[in-house]
Design an enzyme around this catalytic site. Structure first.
Site, PDB file in Angstrom:
ATOM      1  N   GLU A  48       0.739  -1.155  -0.022  1.00 52.96           N
ATOM      2  CA  GLU A  48      -0.021   0.154   0.026  1.00 52.96           C
ATOM      3  C   GLU A  48       0.855   1.131   0.162  1.00 52.96           C
ATOM      4  O   GLU A  48       1.911   1.292   0.687  1.00 52.96           O
ATOM      5  CB  GLU A  48      -1.002  -0.014   1.117  1.00 52.96           C
ATOM      6  CG  GLU A  48      -1.848   1.124   1.312  1.00 52.96           C
ATOM      7  CD  GLU A  48      -2.754   0.863   2.519  1.00 52.96           C
ATOM      8  OE1 GLU A  48      -3.392  -0.416   2.495  1.00 52.96           O
ATOM      9  OE2 GLU A  48      -3.135   1.761   3.290  1.00 52.96           O
ATOM     10  N   GLU A  81      -3.225  10.715   2.486  1.00 53.71           N
ATOM     11  CA  GLU A  81      -4.316  10.847   3.107  1.00 53.71           C
ATOM     12  C   GLU A  81      -4.423  11.899   3.754  1.00 53.71           C
ATOM     13  O   GLU A  81      -3.460  12.679   4.327  1.00 53.71           O
ATOM     14  CB  GLU A  81      -4.373   9.881   4.328  1.00 53.71           C
ATOM     15  CG  GLU A  81      -4.362   8.339   3.961  1.00 53.71           C
ATOM     16  CD  GLU A  81      -4.701   7.582   5.247  1.00 53.71           C
ATOM     17  OE1 GLU A  81      -5.717   6.876   5.282  1.00 53.71           O
ATOM     18  OE2 GLU A  81      -3.891   7.769   6.221  1.00 53.71           O
TER      19      GLU A  81
END
Length: 359
Positions: free
Chosen positions: A129, A133
């Site tokens: 990943e 964010e």
């Protein structure tokens, strides 16, 4: 991202085994950033902007997804019923993934907007990943954002950094990009490289290496995102809308279930490495230094509590080392004192053992 597991069953079917292409590079998209002239990087990226139908499909809550008439812009909504998300129609074996994003404005406490790559729906126990964010804040205080990296299921060894911005991301769209190739990973804001992770052999499986999809989501993270969860999403001001446009997905499209990735990707990866966005110029490094010394407020590389021995990819920069305490948080004399709104923003986050940063 724990919410990935919740929605993984909603993802699309896998691409055909024979589908292996490198998306062509035909147009130029230039994003500008107001930064000091002496640090401005002049690079522009020659990339192709795709329509939603060419690049993405619904991940969850289609009723909260709005597409423009020309299909080049998608709006993701959060309301009291649900957030929303989209996922790339294909998996990529390395690539450059980018979008111009405009954040919700006002009353954004508890909201998270995310643009990231992952393969958790295929490799649940050992997924990779790469995250960008965006964390909302109490009214009048600026948005913050973070980048993170996980490899081979290394959720207990997240490589998190947190930053503030030199502009208001809710006023205009700005381009956010992730470059991922076998040599290194670069996170960009507009044309400014803000973080580089160089592939160190001692990382072993912690360096993301399996095919990944690209996601974009907005969701309720009231439990942790603002002031350690003390500030919740206020649905009196719903819906909260984030806008994605200039959708770019470049890389070798693969079937992640293939045991041996096709050698057809070899040429594509070499072409990817040769692109302008796959390297940082000397001026780009100056811009990155400017950003990190002025706007980064947590780095795992300087968090000696979590990592008494810094992870192998960490390059300790003396000027950065001076900024941080042993917790990876800023020392008092380096405390952030302003932003695009000239407010002091402080928050904390504790999300299992994946993050201990606070601002």
């Amino acid at each position: 991202m724990d919410y990935l597991v919740q929605y993984s069953s909603l993802t699309r079917s896998l691409p055909p085994l024979s589908l292996l292409v490198l998306l062509s590079v035909t147009t130029t998209i230039t994003a500008t950033a107001t930064i000091p002239a002496e640090t401005t990087t002049t690079a522009t990226f020659n990339v192709t902007a795709l329509t939603f139908a060419e690049s993405y499909s619904t991940l969850f809550s289609e009723f909260n997804i709005q597409r423009s008439p020309d299909d080049k812009t998608v709006r993701l909504l959060l309301n009291r019923f649900s957030g929303s998300g989209i996922i790339s129609s294909d998996y990529f074996n390395y690539g450059f993934f980018s979008a111009s994003i405009k954040m919700p404005s006002e009353h954004t406490a508890g909201i998270v907007v995310a643009f990231y790559t992952s393969n958790v729906d295929t490799f649940e126990r050992n997924h990779d990943e790469l995250d960008i964010e965006f964390l909302g804040n109490t009214n009048g205080k600026p948005w913050r954002f973070q980048t993170n990296m996980y490899g081979n299921g290394s959720v207990s060894r997240g490589r998190e950094e947190r930053y503030r911005m030199w502009f208001d991301p809710s006023k205009d769209s700005h381009r956010y990009s992730i470059l991922w190739n076998p040599k290194h990973i670069i996170f960009y804001v507009d044309n400014v490289p803000i973080r580089e992770v160089i592939h160190n052999p001692f990382m072993r499986g912690d360096y993301p290496s399996k095919p990944m999809s690209i996601y974009a989501t907005i969701w309720d993270a009231s439990s942790w995102a603002t002031n350690g969860g003390r500030e919740k999403v206020n649905y009196q001001f719903e819906p909260f809308v984030t806008e994605f446009t200039d959708l770019v997905l470049e890389g070798c499209i693969v079937d992640p279930n293939e045991q041996i990735l096709s050698t057809n990707c070899t040429d594509s990866i070499e072409a990817l490495i040769a692109k302008d966005y796959s390297s940082i110029s000397s001026q780009g490094y100056k811009s990155m230094k400017w950003f990190r010394e002025k706007y980064m407020y947590y780095s795992y590389c300087y968090d000696n509590v979590r990592y008494p021995v810094p992870p192998p990819e960490c390059v300790i920069v003396p000027s950065e080392r001076e900024m941080f305490k042993t917790t990876g948080r800023l020392r008092e004399k380096f405390r952030y004192t302003g932003s695009h709104r000239h407010h002091r923003g402080r928050s904390s986050r504790r999300r299992s053992n994946r993050s201990v940063a606070s601002g």
